[in-house]
Design an enzyme around this catalytic site. Structure first.
Site, PDB file in Angstrom:
ATOM      1  N   CYS A  48     -52.989 -15.582  -7.326  1.00  0.00           N
ATOM      2  CA  CYS A  48     -53.124 -16.472  -6.155  1.00  0.00           C
ATOM      3  C   CYS A  48     -52.399 -15.887  -4.938  1.00  0.00           C
ATOM      4  O   CYS A  48     -51.172 -15.849  -4.902  1.00  0.00           O
ATOM      5  CB  CYS A  48     -52.562 -17.843  -6.537  1.00  0.00           C
ATOM      6  N   CYS A  51     -50.079 -18.238  -2.987  1.00  0.00           N
ATOM      7  CA  CYS A  51     -48.849 -18.457  -3.762  1.00  0.00           C
ATOM      8  C   CYS A  51     -47.827 -17.374  -3.440  1.00  0.00           C
ATOM      9  O   CYS A  51     -46.630 -17.649  -3.282  1.00  0.00           O
ATOM     10  CB  CYS A  51     -49.143 -18.443  -5.258  1.00  0.00           C
TER      11      CYS A  51
END
Length: 122
Positions: A48, A51
């Site tokens: 991700c 993230c």
């Protein structure tokens, strides 16, 4: 996080806890339910990109808000925990107090997350 002491740079250990086992997470979660301490759970994944943008922010918050517990959970590793908290997008930050979700932030929203941490840590 790097700090400079007397002209040399040293790294401080991360203040963010990471769990790789549901049993250890459950034990920790149950213990924290008994306190009034705010816990911020960062639901993340290795693939991700957003993230990764929030990683330094969480490290900074963990160093700043020493009275708050910061936890990182990889949704692929602890899928059951992510499902329990109904995580659908990432990053998702759950603000938990006394075992209950007090608030949540989804996405790269540093200012909103900081505001909610300041609000709920009291």
């Amino acid at each position: 996080m790097a700090m400079v002491y007397g002209g040399r740079t040293t790294s401080l250990p991360s203040q963010v806890l990471t769990f790789h086992s549901s049993a250890k997470w459950n034990d920790h979660f149950d213990a924290l339910k008994q306190t009034n301490k705010l816990m911020v759970v960062d639901f993340t994944a290795s693939w991700c990109r957003p993230c990764k943008l929030m990683d330094p922010v969480i490290q900074e918050f963990a160093a700043t808000f020493r009275d708050v517990e910061f936890v990182k959970i990889d949704v692929d590793e602890l899928m059951g925990v992510a499902e329990l908290f109904q995580v659908q997008g990432m990053p998702t930050f759950m603000l938990i107090k006394k075992g209950k979700v007090a608030d949540k932030v989804v996405g790269v929203k540093k200012e909103e997350l900081q505001r909610l941490i300041e609000q709920h840590r009291k």
